[in-house]
Design a protein around this motif. Structure first.
Motif, PDB file in Angstrom:
ATOM      1  N   UNK A  30       0.804  -1.216   0.000  1.00 11.35           N
ATOM      2  CA  UNK A  30       0.000   0.000   0.000  1.00 11.35           C
ATOM      3  C   UNK A  30       0.840   1.271   0.000  1.00 11.35           C
ATOM      4  N   UNK A  31       2.072   1.202   0.439  1.00 11.61           N
ATOM      5  CA  UNK A  31       2.920   2.387   0.519  1.00 11.61           C
ATOM      6  C   UNK A  31       3.814   2.495  -0.702  1.00 11.61           C
ATOM      7  N   UNK A  32       4.209   3.704  -0.994  1.00  9.63           N
ATOM      8  CA  UNK A  32       5.133   3.973  -2.090  1.00  9.63           C
ATOM      9  C   UNK A  32       6.409   4.570  -1.517  1.00  9.63           C
ATOM     10  N   UNK A  33       7.545   4.247  -2.116  1.00  7.06           N
ATOM     11  CA  UNK A  33       8.808   4.795  -1.615  1.00  7.06           C
ATOM     12  C   UNK A  33       8.942   6.284  -1.925  1.00  7.06           C
ATOM     13  N   UNK A  34       9.749   6.946  -1.112  1.00  2.00           N
ATOM     14  CA  UNK A  34      10.076   8.344  -1.387  1.00  2.00           C
ATOM     15  C   UNK A  34      10.961   8.377  -2.630  1.00  2.00           C
ATOM     16  N   UNK A  35      11.250   9.552  -3.119  1.00  2.00           N
ATOM     17  CA  UNK A  35      12.115   9.682  -4.301  1.00  2.00           C
ATOM     18  C   UNK A  35      13.497   9.085  -4.029  1.00  2.00           C
ATOM     19  N   UNK A  36      14.057   9.352  -2.851  1.00  2.00           N
ATOM     20  CA  UNK A  36      15.382   8.820  -2.510  1.00  2.00           C
ATOM     21  C   UNK A  36      15.349   7.297  -2.386  1.00  2.00           C
ATOM     22  N   UNK A  37      14.307   6.774  -1.756  1.00  2.00           N
ATOM     23  CA  UNK A  37      14.174   5.322  -1.620  1.00  2.00           C
ATOM     24  C   UNK A  37      14.019   4.672  -2.993  1.00  2.00           C
TER      25      UNK A  37
END
Length: 96
Positions: free
Chosen positions: A22-29
């Motif tokens: 359900x979650x999306x990574x941050x740009x850095x991740x």
């Protein structure tokens, strides 16, 4: 103590898998995880593209979400986390 051990570990793993769905990574991740797509075994880099060490906090967050997993211990630098992509990590960055 009853209730601890492998069943607790399985619950944690299932929770991480559910969270990663359900979650999306941050740009850095996302940038870090994507770099593992082209590496043998999905190895994730220890350093960013500027030669700076990748944030341990970011690595631990990706581990907690089930997007990465520890690969092996580095005998020369035991405090460094050598990780690889998981199936969930490949999915979240579009590398099915």
């Amino acid at each position: 103590m009853a209730g601890t051990g492998k069943s607790a570990d399985r619950k944690t793993g299932k929770a991480a898998a559910k969270a990663s769905a359900t979650e999306q990574p941050t740009a850095a991740q996302r940038a870090w995880l994507t770099r593992g797509l082209d590496q043998p075994g999905g190895k994730l880099p220890l350093f960013d593209l500027n030669g700076q060490r990748v944030s341990t906090r970011m690595v631990r967050t990706c581990l907690d979400k089930g997007w990465a997993e520890p690969w092996f211990e580095n005998p020369l630098k035991p405090d460094w986390l050598v990780c690889k992509l998981t199936v969930a990590g490949r999915r979240v960055v579009g590398g099915d």
